[in-house]
Scaffold this motif. Structure first.
Motif, PDB file in Angstrom:
ATOM      1  N   GLN A 106      18.171  13.396  -6.934  1.00  0.00           N
ATOM      2  CA  GLN A 106      16.764  13.592  -7.227  1.00  0.00           C
ATOM      3  C   GLN A 106      15.988  13.938  -5.963  1.00  0.00           C
ATOM      4  O   GLN A 106      16.430  13.674  -4.853  1.00  0.00           O
ATOM      5  CB  GLN A 106      16.160  12.368  -7.906  1.00  0.00           C
ATOM      6  CG  GLN A 106      15.853  11.181  -7.017  1.00  0.00           C
ATOM      7  CD  GLN A 106      14.910  10.185  -7.704  1.00  0.00           C
ATOM      8  OE1 GLN A 106      14.836  10.112  -8.930  1.00  0.00           O
ATOM      9  NE2 GLN A 106      14.203   9.411  -6.923  1.00  0.00           N
ATOM     10  N   GLU A 141      18.064  13.102  -2.633  1.00  0.00           N
ATOM     11  CA  GLU A 141      18.636  11.760  -2.531  1.00  0.00           C
ATOM     12  C   GLU A 141      19.647  11.563  -3.649  1.00  0.00           C
ATOM     13  O   GLU A 141      19.483  12.092  -4.744  1.00  0.00           O
ATOM     14  CB  GLU A 141      17.545  10.693  -2.627  1.00  0.00           C
ATOM     15  CG  GLU A 141      16.546  10.728  -1.475  1.00  0.00           C
ATOM     16  CD  GLU A 141      15.457   9.679  -1.634  1.00  0.00           C
ATOM     17  OE1 GLU A 141      15.390   9.071  -2.723  1.00  0.00           O
ATOM     18  OE2 GLU A 141      14.697   9.471  -0.686  1.00  0.00           O
ATOM     19  N   ASP A 150      21.341   8.877  -6.160  1.00  0.00           N
ATOM     20  CA  ASP A 150      21.191   7.558  -6.757  1.00  0.00           C
ATOM     21  C   ASP A 150      22.572   7.043  -7.121  1.00  0.00           C
ATOM     22  O   ASP A 150      23.196   7.507  -8.071  1.00  0.00           O
ATOM     23  CB  ASP A 150      20.298   7.650  -8.007  1.00  0.00           C
ATOM     24  CG  ASP A 150      19.959   6.278  -8.575  1.00  0.00           C
ATOM     25  OD1 ASP A 150      20.794   5.358  -8.462  1.00  0.00           O
ATOM     26  OD2 ASP A 150      18.864   6.120  -9.139  1.00  0.00           O
ATOM     27  N   THR A 199      12.351  11.281 -13.407  1.00  0.00           N
ATOM     28  CA  THR A 199      12.961   9.954 -13.349  1.00  0.00           C
ATOM     29  C   THR A 199      11.955   8.845 -13.049  1.00  0.00           C
ATOM     30  O   THR A 199      12.209   7.688 -13.367  1.00  0.00           O
ATOM     31  CB  THR A 199      14.058   9.932 -12.276  1.00  0.00           C
ATOM     32  OG1 THR A 199      13.487  10.280 -10.999  1.00  0.00           O
ATOM     33  CG2 THR A 199      15.164  10.930 -12.613  1.00  0.00           C
ATOM     34  N   SER A 240      23.544   4.307  -8.470  1.00  0.00           N
ATOM     35  CA  SER A 240      23.676   3.623  -9.759  1.00  0.00           C
ATOM     36  C   SER A 240      23.796   4.597 -10.926  1.00  0.00           C
ATOM     37  O   SER A 240      24.529   4.358 -11.877  1.00  0.00           O
ATOM     38  CB  SER A 240      22.481   2.689  -9.983  1.00  0.00           C
ATOM     39  OG  SER A 240      21.266   3.433 -10.023  1.00  0.00           O
ATOM     40  N   THR A 241      23.078   5.728 -10.866  1.00  0.00           N
ATOM     41  CA  THR A 241      23.096   6.696 -11.972  1.00  0.00           C
ATOM     42  C   THR A 241      23.974   7.906 -11.677  1.00  0.00           C
ATOM     43  O   THR A 241      24.236   8.709 -12.580  1.00  0.00           O
ATOM     44  CB  THR A 241      21.669   7.196 -12.273  1.00  0.00           C
ATOM     45  OG1 THR A 241      21.168   7.908 -11.128  1.00  0.00           O
ATOM     46  CG2 THR A 241      20.739   6.037 -12.581  1.00  0.00           C
TER      47      THR A 241
END
Length: 382
Positions: free
Chosen positions: A352, A343, A345, A298, A347-348
């Motif tokens: 990751q 972690e 994310d 990413t 937003s997505t």
């Protein structure tokens, strides 16, 4: 401000939350929720309810929410799931004798009312056996009344030990991470639009431990990616960029100033410094390499020995990595790599980890660190 507003509006009628967890017994999830509501100063009451009943109560606007929940398509119109409080790590466990059986002929077992049962229903899987507990399910599995089960890895391993079963007797295949959180009903979100953001902001403060990969997952990640990452660290583009940056060290005061400027620009959505770095030849090389990894990677950050950015594949939140574990652990331990905590994310909606390796020059001198963001589900699925 938000906390006091919520308190004044709900103190007479605390939030009504459902859970299928034992309310009187200590439980990490209940402690976590209690901590968060205390932090935002909002009273609540718990009701022990089966999942089906809790969902129904939310649909009928008689419940403010329930936990720990995952987001099902059938519930999306009735509310919203918080950021993850916990991760369930779903693995398929299959008998060796069942390996040759066609997918549609496999016999599946499940714990009645579990998240896996919901998923089976949505995916039209044929359920051969339903039981009430995980231990019952594993016993049924051991007796080969079913060919395959889907369970959280940690839960399977814990119960297998209790039942004196060796977990490696069965084929284990990673399926997906399932984020579990608080499902807040629409009626609650309508009355208190900022409730969920306040709740989410305190999840990490109240967490007893971060999300970490299991030993099996770390080993899988290393087997899948390590050789390619080492090749990238030894590439001419990376080596030349790092050596050039090391010839231009900065005083700590200048590092802090650049780091603050970089971070502020990113927060203001005007990442002038970061975009300047993205145009560097080495950064463009990283972008091409990342694209070839088909979504597994990413982001890529290359630092020099001070920890400052040298080349990057994506806009980073900060310029100086020198005070972070993903950099420090490569200088403070002799391991060949460092894999950080998991972690989420927002937003997505992807999970990751940061995978770091040291960068050495041709004389085996440690000259920098290569840091990659890895979409853990895509990597483990490989």
């Amino acid at each position: 401000m938000l906390a006091s507003l919520l308190l004044s509006l709900t103190v007479a009628q605390p939030f009504q939350l459902g859970t299928n967890l034992p309310i009187n017994a200590p439980h990490n999830a209940i402690n976590h929720v209690e901590c968060i509501f205390k932090q935002i100063n909002v009273p609540f009451k718990l009701q022990k309810l089966p999942w089906l009943r809790a969902k129904r109560e939310v649909q009928l606007n008689r419940l403010d929410g329930y936990f720990t929940a995952n987001l099902l398509s059938q519930m999306q119109e009735y509310g919203e799931l918080s950021a993850p409080m916990f991760l369930e790590n779903w693995y398929w466990f299959t008998h060796a004798d069942s390996a040759s059986i066609a997918e549609h002929d496999l016999r599946y077992g499940v714990v009645r009312g579990s998240h896996q049962a919901d998923w089976y229903q949505l995916s039209n899987r044929k359920i051969e056996v339903e039981v009430n507990t995980t231990q019952e399910l594993i016993k049924v599995f051991k007796k080969q009344r079913v060919d395959r089960i889907l369970l959280d890895l940690e839960e399977f391993e814990f119960n297998a030990v209790q039942l004196q079963i060796k977990p490696d007797e069965y084929t284990q295949t990673f399926y997906r991470y399932v984020p579990l959180g608080l499902f807040a009903a629409n009626k609650t979100l309508k009355e208190f639009p900022d409730f969920l953001s306040a709740f989410n902001s305190h999840i990490s403060n109240c967490s007893q431990s971060p999300f970490v990969l299991s030993k099996i997952e770390k080993l899988t990640l290393v087997n899948v990616l390590f050789e390619q990452i080492k090749q990238l660290a030894n590439s001419d583009n990376v080596q030349q960029a790092v050596m050039k940056s090391n010839r231009q060290p900065l005083a700590q005061q200048d590092l802090d100033q650049l780091d603050n400027q970089w971070a502020q620009q990113v927060r203001d959505n005007t990442p002038i410094l970061a975009e300047r770095y993205l145009k560097l030849e080495g950064s463009q090389f990283l972008q091409v390499w990342q694209k070839q990894m088909q979504g597994v990677i990413t982001e890529i950050i290359v630092t020099d020995k001070q920890g400052k950015n040298v080349i990057i594949s994506e806009v980073t939140t900060d310029y100086w990595q020198g005070d972070e574990a993903k950099f420090l652990n490569m200088y403070q331990q002799d391991d060949d790599y460092y894999i950080d905590t998991v972690e989420f994310d927002e937003s997505t909606k992807h999970f990751q980890v940061q995978f770091s390796v040291p960068i050495f020059d041709e004389k085996s001198q440690h000259i920098g660190v290569l840091i990659l963001g890895v979409d853990i589900e895509k990597a483990l699925s490989k």
